[in-house]
Design a protein around this motif. Sequence first.
Motif, PDB file in Angstrom:
ATOM      1  N   LEU A  94       0.820  -1.209   0.000  1.00 55.73           N
ATOM      2  CA  LEU A  94       0.000   0.000   0.000  1.00 55.73           C
ATOM      3  C   LEU A  94       0.860   1.267   0.000  1.00 55.73           C
ATOM      4  O   LEU A  94       0.469   2.308  -0.559  1.00 55.73           O
TER       5      LEU A  94
ATOM      6  N   GLU B  99       2.281   2.045  -3.476  1.00 52.55           N
ATOM      7  CA  GLU B  99       1.113   2.336  -4.324  1.00 52.55           C
ATOM      8  C   GLU B  99       0.649   3.783  -4.138  1.00 52.55           C
ATOM      9  O   GLU B  99       0.462   4.516  -5.109  1.00 52.55           O
ATOM     10  N   ILE B 100       0.434   4.156  -2.888  1.00 54.16           N
ATOM     11  CA  ILE B 100      -0.041   5.515  -2.612  1.00 54.16           C
ATOM     12  C   ILE B 100       1.045   6.529  -2.948  1.00 54.16           C
ATOM     13  O   ILE B 100       0.780   7.584  -3.535  1.00 54.16           O
TER      14      ILE B 100
ATOM     15  N   HIS C 215       1.161   7.220  -6.581  1.00 52.92           N
ATOM     16  CA  HIS C 215       0.042   8.085  -6.971  1.00 52.92           C
ATOM     17  C   HIS C 215       0.393   9.545  -6.721  1.00 52.92           C
ATOM     18  O   HIS C 215       0.141  10.419  -7.560  1.00 52.92           O
TER      19      HIS C 215
ATOM     20  N   ALA D 138      -5.817  10.608  -2.716  1.00 53.31           N
ATOM     21  CA  ALA D 138      -5.525   9.266  -2.179  1.00 53.31           C
ATOM     22  C   ALA D 138      -6.665   8.778  -1.294  1.00 53.31           C
ATOM     23  O   ALA D 138      -7.036   7.605  -1.332  1.00 53.31           O
ATOM     24  N   ARG D 139      -7.270   9.697  -0.533  1.00 54.34           N
ATOM     25  CA  ARG D 139      -8.332   9.256   0.388  1.00 54.34           C
ATOM     26  C   ARG D 139      -9.560   8.774  -0.374  1.00 54.34           C
ATOM     27  O   ARG D 139     -10.295   7.918   0.105  1.00 54.34           O
TER      28      ARG D 139
ATOM     29  N   ILE E 204      -9.398   7.170  -3.210  1.00 56.67           N
ATOM     30  CA  ILE E 204      -9.075   5.844  -3.759  1.00 56.67           C
ATOM     31  C   ILE E 204      -8.830   4.813  -2.648  1.00 56.67           C
ATOM     32  O   ILE E 204      -9.357   3.718  -2.681  1.00 56.67           O
ATOM     33  N   TRP E 205      -8.007   5.186  -1.660  1.00 55.35           N
ATOM     34  CA  TRP E 205      -7.600   4.193  -0.649  1.00 55.35           C
ATOM     35  C   TRP E 205      -8.233   4.417   0.727  1.00 55.35           C
ATOM     36  O   TRP E 205      -8.005   3.627   1.639  1.00 55.35           O
ATOM     37  N   GLY E 206      -8.951   5.519   0.882  1.00 57.57           N
ATOM     38  CA  GLY E 206      -9.621   5.754   2.166  1.00 57.57           C
ATOM     39  C   GLY E 206      -8.827   6.644   3.105  1.00 57.57           C
ATOM     40  O   GLY E 206      -7.620   6.835   2.952  1.00 57.57           O
TER      41      GLY E 206
ATOM     42  N   ALA F  43      -5.869   4.836   5.351  1.00 57.03           N
ATOM     43  CA  ALA F  43      -4.575   4.659   4.687  1.00 57.03           C
ATOM     44  C   ALA F  43      -3.881   6.008   4.504  1.00 57.03           C
ATOM     45  O   ALA F  43      -2.658   6.107   4.640  1.00 57.03           O
ATOM     46  N   SER F  44      -4.652   7.053   4.214  1.00 59.45           N
ATOM     47  CA  SER F  44      -4.047   8.370   3.998  1.00 59.45           C
ATOM     48  C   SER F  44      -3.385   8.890   5.267  1.00 59.45           C
ATOM     49  O   SER F  44      -2.294   9.465   5.231  1.00 59.45           O
TER      50      SER F  44
ATOM     51  N   SER G  20      -3.543  -3.045   6.091  1.00 57.94           N
ATOM     52  CA  SER G  20      -3.681  -3.911   4.906  1.00 57.94           C
ATOM     53  C   SER G  20      -4.127  -5.302   5.312  1.00 57.94           C
ATOM     54  O   SER G  20      -4.884  -5.963   4.602  1.00 57.94           O
TER      55      SER G  20
END
Lengths: 338, 338
Positions: free
Chosen positions: A44, A47-48, A51, A113-114, A116-118, A121-122, B165
């Motif tokens: 993760l 990935e982030i 981005h 990012a939030r 896409i990943w929430g 995670a951000s 994750s």
Amino acid sequence: MSLASPAQESRRKPSIEAIVALTRDSMGEVNRMILAMAGSNVALIPEIAEHLISSGGKRLRPMLTIASALACGYRGGDAHVKLAASVEFMHTATLLHDDVVDESDLRRGRKTARTIWGNQASVLVGDFLLGQAFKTMVEVGSLTALDILSRASAVIAEGEVWQLSASKKLTTTEADYLGVIEAKTAALFAAAAEVGPVIANAGPDLRAAMHAYGLNLGRAFQLADDVLDYRGSTAALGKNIGDDFREGKITLPVILAHARGSEAERRFWREALEENRNDDGALAEACRLLDRHGALEATVARARGFGDAAFRAASQLPRSEIREALLEVVEFSIDRIN
Amino acid sequence: MSLASPAQESRRKPSIEAIVALTRDSMGEVNRMILAMAGSNVALIPEIAEHLISSGGKRLRPMLTIASALACGYRGGDAHVKLAASVEFMHTATLLHDDVVDESDLRRGRKTARTIWGNQASVLVGDFLLGQAFKTMVEVGSLTALDILSRASAVIAEGEVWQLSASKKLTTTEADYLGVIEAKTAALFAAAAEVGPVIANAGPDLRAAMHAYGLNLGRAFQLADDVLDYRGSTAALGKNIGDDFREGKITLPVILAHARGSEAERRFWREALEENRNDDGALAEACRLLDRHGALEATVARARGFGDAAFRAASQLPRSEIREALLEVVEFSIDRIN
């Protein structure tokens, strides 16, 4: 000299092309360093980070670190690269957390990012980037640079909390607001520029000059952004026109128009910003009021004042191509309003 | 020696009273330092900080820094106080962000900051505390201590992202899980203990010993917490029994019971933890399955193993009252399960 008429200085439009060209090699190293710092077995994270890295930001802050180090005679090691990458990570961590706090869906025209990943995670990846930033700047081994950057980190966060407390409050004064942007934006510009002379072992005069350069450039930059939010194009801005308005953000143009407005106009601003009556009709009305009171022009004038101070500060650097490029960044930051 | 039968070592129940008494003076300074670091003109910051400071945590991490510094002969300055306060702020910032990520309403029996002030303030004040922590540790001026603490900061955040994750995934292995708690909990214990010998100018052997002490104590501590979540009392735990279960947290007891369970039992765990079928009846069933497979006892046994390693590591310190107190902390961390 004054920036009031940049057209008199040069026939071409001011741009960041010169500083980009002069820092290209080092910025290539910064990019490699950033990718390495974003590396992790936890998928993760890269990935982030990827981005964010590919989001097309100008990387102005790390570029300031590289340029100010080179302008002060830094040669040889990779301290400027490590500090520049750390500065960019500090900034990126702030963006990640800001988007969570502001519930923003778009940044620079792309999903945040939030989205896409929430939010979870951000928040956590922001913490990771900040941790990596500190680890990398410690590797440089300059306690003075660490002092400058760690202070900036605390000041930025304090400014964010202040802004949250003041959010949607039209009692915010111009002085309050300048305090917020100094903390939220200008402090990191100042720190990014100041560590350059530190690692170049330049004297205290150049250190103070680069601090003043970054601080005033940051102030000018933020005020220009505030104007662009009501007058720019989505393409140039990387966010939607009126985002600040819809989020109820009290920026300098609003503070000035509110202060100069009639009782009925003040009621409009309260309803729009404090009570979220902010549809497209309200946005159009806001633009009319900003125009009526010359609030955008007054904000531009203040940005130019800070730009002048940044220009004078960088003029203390020894003459070089890179000094000229740093001066042009100031012109660019204000010229983009037009 | 082994911790398997602490009752043979001493007739009284192991406690943290000795380490509390021996660090009392320094911890008073740590508390004053913490209050100063939480000071800000932005009222929300001291408000939230005060809530966290008064929450009745044991302050075990900063106490480790103080005790390990004193045990290694540190005298005189305030480096141990500044590093201890920084360690506590790193921990507090993590708690603020954790509660946002886990959507927790209670911590140590009190409302969490996010419940009172919201997620936004919790994220930003966490960032501020982390910034203050770095600023304060830079003031100490030890690049080695900075290296240890900044690495821990990155490792902790990486562990948090990993946990996010892996959350609700029953494919998590015991080795995976030990990696997570090493990053999330043990890394800060290790760093907190390791900076003690560093500022005391002790040799590399003591530095390695205190690192191993903190790392293994942290592992034992977390595993004991995992057991307590299914077997403790709300009063002792400061959170509700079954919180981990209801949040779908995959902890070691669950991993062991799942691995040792029948196909039907595995289905139960999947439905409970991955699909949130976690009412009180399900919690009771979970406790029965943990019992059937000896999962809590097996977790306790692993905690004891790490405790033994921590005990052996601290035994390398020169003989002193404070060394005995550090050894007793290990016994306490495991004994509280009973």
